[in-house]
Each structure stands twice: as structure tokens, then as C-alpha cells.
Design an enzyme around this catalytic site. Structure first.
Site, PDB file in Angstrom:
ATOM      1  N   TYR A 156      11.012   8.133   1.449  1.00 40.59           N
ATOM      2  CA  TYR A 156      10.870   9.150   2.495  1.00 40.59           C
ATOM      3  C   TYR A 156      11.890  10.259   2.258  1.00 40.59           C
ATOM      4  CZ  TYR A 156       8.148   5.667   5.063  1.00 40.59           C
ATOM      5  OH  TYR A 156       7.196   4.745   5.437  1.00 40.59           O
ATOM      6  N   SER A 157      11.412  11.503   2.265  1.00 39.04           N
ATOM      7  CA  SER A 157      12.328  12.637   2.145  1.00 39.04           C
ATOM      8  C   SER A 157      13.279  12.650   3.334  1.00 39.04           C
ATOM      9  CB  SER A 157      11.551  13.958   2.110  1.00 39.04           C
ATOM     10  OG  SER A 157      10.752  14.026   0.958  1.00 39.04           O
ATOM     11  N   CYS A 337       6.173  20.674  -0.559  1.00 43.47           N
ATOM     12  CA  CYS A 337       6.365  19.277  -0.173  1.00 43.47           C
ATOM     13  C   CYS A 337       5.302  18.885   0.852  1.00 43.47           C
ATOM     14  CB  CYS A 337       7.768  19.060   0.408  1.00 43.47           C
ATOM     15  SG  CYS A 337       8.182  17.301   0.600  1.00 43.47           S
ATOM     16  N   GLU A 377       7.282  18.279  -4.714  1.00 40.82           N
ATOM     17  CA  GLU A 377       7.368  16.847  -4.394  1.00 40.82           C
ATOM     18  C   GLU A 377       6.222  16.503  -3.458  1.00 40.82           C
ATOM     19  OE1 GLU A 377      11.129  14.414  -4.128  1.00 40.82           O
ATOM     20  OE2 GLU A 377      10.661  14.719  -2.005  1.00 40.82           O
ATOM     21  N   TYR A 379       3.160  13.385  -2.228  1.00 40.91           N
ATOM     22  CA  TYR A 379       3.018  11.930  -2.121  1.00 40.91           C
ATOM     23  C   TYR A 379       1.623  11.572  -1.660  1.00 40.91           C
ATOM     24  CZ  TYR A 379       4.644  13.774   2.357  1.00 40.91           C
ATOM     25  OH  TYR A 379       4.834  14.551   3.482  1.00 40.91           O
TER      26      TYR A 379
END
Length: 379
Positions: A156-157, A337, A377, A379
Site C-alpha cells: 500500500y502506498s 498512481c 506506480e 496496481y
């Protein structure tokens, strides 16, 4: 930090203008203001308890007292600035760090599809990190695919600066959307298929223990060599997490060795107004630093793009494409992101704009990567 801890942390800042959640009668002519379960006394915010907070509220105001004030907040310990390289994988999956949940608060309003929570974790200053890095979380229980083994790590960022939400270097925050699965045939929720880690985090209570790994990641680190640089940040949903950390460092915290004087431009794509994350913080930066901050929202269920379709973040990028390309030509950093599915549409938009300008997007992208201006980034 145990749930029963009741130590006070005082943060000095001047009395501020009105904001959602604080009555106007408490602002005018009275320096003693009640702010949820925190007290604002003579210009000082006293946290009666870091651990005990309401778990779920309609919409949390994350430290809006500070960013509503022109005066920045002091941070400590300043030796967090002394490392020349970012900390990496201090704690590994086989030997994670046992941290403590401080608070879990709902970030979105009642009309938001799904639930997103802001989770503050006390690591006691033992897991230092830099803005843009990630924590790994190992949820409790057994890995169903490997009986007897723990669950795999979920990344998790981190949604806070290295000083955390309490500015003392002891906490880190996560922005987590609860992953829920609905059976397509019955339309009912199937808890057996819900996201294990996201539901553990969103259901956590103050004082609960959590297994942390990391920090990890160098791609999304905030370049600080030039404090007057331009940073274009593009996020969908919880992808806004690292950018919250950047912006707090730029505009909220009094960091002696980083005095931001450039331009930060945030594009945030979510479903509707109730789905906006940290909107109070970002809106206040806009009021305080109009020359240094821009904030554009793409609300897919409320706004229309130029073609009359739903407004996605790539449509906002196209709307400002000339400015964005000129800024990139001038050395601006651009960050993406969010969900992996955001990138194809964004890339198509940027390619189309490049072609309209008589440029090759492939060549331009290659140059941006070579210059270390391109940060992704997903996910």
C-alpha cells in the site's frame, strides 16, 4: 502505542478561518474550539488521545486545522532528513515489524460507491520511510493456498510524509478501499471472496496489531534537488495516497531543508463528489497557495467530457494538454498512481496530443524516462 494511551501532543498554529465540522461560533472571538474529540486551545491543538477516535464518520477532515492556517507546522525529529538514500526493506516478510493501529476513519461520503478508509499506524519511529514509498501489510490468518503459511504481503502506498499525521515521525498512514465481491448472479455480497487485507485494515480498531514490511519503492520518490520544480500528479482513487504525502511536505510542514516554491498540479479521478479523497486538505492548499498549487477533479458520474461522455482523468489531461506538454518540455516531473487500467487511456490521450503537435509520443516518452521525469506506480 496502546489503545489506553492518553498523552497529549501539542501542535502550535494560529486560529484559523471556518471549515466544515467546526461551528462558526467557535471561530469568532473564542480561541477555545472543540474539534471532534480534539481541543483547540489558544491556538494549540491538543490531541487528548491519538488512539481513541471515531472509527467511521461520514467524511473525515484529516488535519484540516493545520492546512487552514497560513503558518506551517513544525516537524520532528529533523534527523529524518539526514539520510542520503531512502530506507529500503528494513523489515522483510519473514521478520515483519509489529505496529499498532491508531485510527481507522471513513474518507468518503454516503453516496460514494464503496468504502475508502484512512488508516493511521504507529510504528514508534522504527520503520522510517520517504514520501512516495509503500508499506507491506501481512493480514492475520493462514494463506489458503499454502496451509500453515501466513498470507502474502500486500503493498500500500503511504499517504503521509515521513513525519506522519502527528508530525512526530512515529506514524504512517494508508489510504485503503475495501475490496468487496458481489456475486453476478444473485447480486449479493460474497464475504468469502472479499479482499482479505483491505477488509482487515478497514475493520481494524485502535490498539489492534499489524504486521508491517518495507518500506519499499524508489519510483515514486519526490525529487527535491530543485525546490522550484513542477510536479504534475495524476491519480485515480486511492492512487492519490503518495500525492497527499508530497503536498503535506510542500505546503503543510515546516521542513527546514525543503522550501517548495514551484508548481504542484494534482489531477484526481473518482466517481463522484462523495468519493473525493482528502478534498478538504487539497482545497485549502488551493486557497493558501494559488500560485503554487492547481487542483483538477474528474468526476466520472457527475461531469461530462467535451464529447458528452463520462469525464475521466485522461479527459482532464487532454483539456490541459498544451500546458502539460509545455511544462514537460520545461523539465516538469509527471506522476501516475492508481489502478493499472488507468494507463492505457492516458497513454492513448498523450499519444493523440503528441501527434496533433507533430511529435512522436514514443520518442517523447523515451526522453521523459531518460530524464527521470516519468514516474508510474499502478496496481
Amino acid at each position: 502505542m496502546a489503545a489506553a494511551t492518553a498523552s497529549k501532543v501539542a501542535v502550535s498554529a494560529p486560529v484559523f478561518g471556518s471549515d466544515r465540522g467546526v461551528g462558526s461560533s467557535g471561530i469568532k472571538g473564542n480561541n477555545n474550539v472543540s474539534f471532534r474529540n480534539k481541543s483547540w486551545v489558544g491556538g494549540t491543538l491538543a490531541w487528548e488521545s491519538k488512539a481513541v477516535r471515531p472509527r467511521h464518520t461520514n467524511k473525515v477532515l484529516c488535519m484540516s486545522v493545520q492546512q487552514a492556517s497560513k503558518s506551517k507546522v513544525s516537524v520532528a525529529p529533523l534527523d529524518l532528513e539526514s539520510a542520503k538514500e531512502p530506507p529500503l526493506n528494513t523489515y522483510k516478510p519473514k521478520e515483519p515489524y509489529t505496529a499498532t493501529i491508531v485510527s481507522v476513519e471513513r474518507l468518503v461520503g454516503p453516496k460514494a460507491p464503496g468504502e475508502t478508509c484512512h488508516i493511521v499506524i504507529d510504528h514508534g519511529g522504527n520503520v522510517p520511510y520517504w514520501e512516495g514509498q509503500s508499506f507491506g501489510v501481512i493480514p492475520p490468518g493462514e494463506n489458503p493456498k499454502k496451509p500453515g503459511a501466513p498470507h502474502n504481503v500486500r503493498l500500500y502506498s503511504i499517504a503521509s510524509t515521513r513525519y506522519g499525521d502527528n508530525f512526530d515521525g512515529r506514524t504512517g498512514s494508508l489510504c485503503v478501499r475495501r475490496a468487496v465481491y458481489y456475486d453476478p448472479e444473485t447480486g449479493k455480497e460474497d464475504p468469502s471472496k472479499n479482499g482479505v487485507c483491505s477488509n482487515f485494515l478497514c475493520n481494524a480498531k485502535p490498539g489492534d496489531k499489524i504486521q508491517l514490511t518495507g518500506p519499499s519503492g524508489k519510483i515514486m520518490l519526490l525529487p527535491e534537488e530543485d525546490p522550484n520544480a513542477t510536479h504534475i500528479m495524476i491519480a485515480t482513487g486511492t492512487g492519490v495516497a503518495p500525492f497527499r504525502g508530497y503536498l503535506r511536505r510542500m505546503f503543510m510542514e515546516d521542513v527546514p531543508n525543503y522550501r517548495f516554491g514551484g508548481l504542484a498540479w494534482l489531477f484526481l479521478g473518482v466517481a463522484n463528489t462523495d468519493s473525493l479523497l482528502y478534498d478538504d486538505e487539497f482545497t485549502n492548499y488551493l486557497k493558501q497557495y494559488p500560485d503554487n498549487f492547481r487542483y483538477d477533479k474528474a468526476l466520472s458520474r457527475e461531469q461530462k467530457n467535451r464529447s458528452g461522455g463520462k469525464m475521466y482523468v485522461q479527459d482532464k489531461i487532454e483539456e490541459y494538454s498544451d500546458e502539460i506538454f509545455k511544462l514537460l518540455d520545461g523539465g516538469a516531473h509527471i506522476y501516475f498512481c492508481g489502478l493499472k487500467g488507468m494507463m492505457p487511456g492516458i497513454q492513448d490521450t498523450l499519444r493523440k496530443v503528441a501527434e496533433q503537435r507533430g511529435e512522436s509520443w514514443e520518442q517523447k516518452l523515451s526522453q521523459l524516462k531518460k530524464n527521470k521525469q516519468w514516474h508510474v506506480e499502478v496496481y
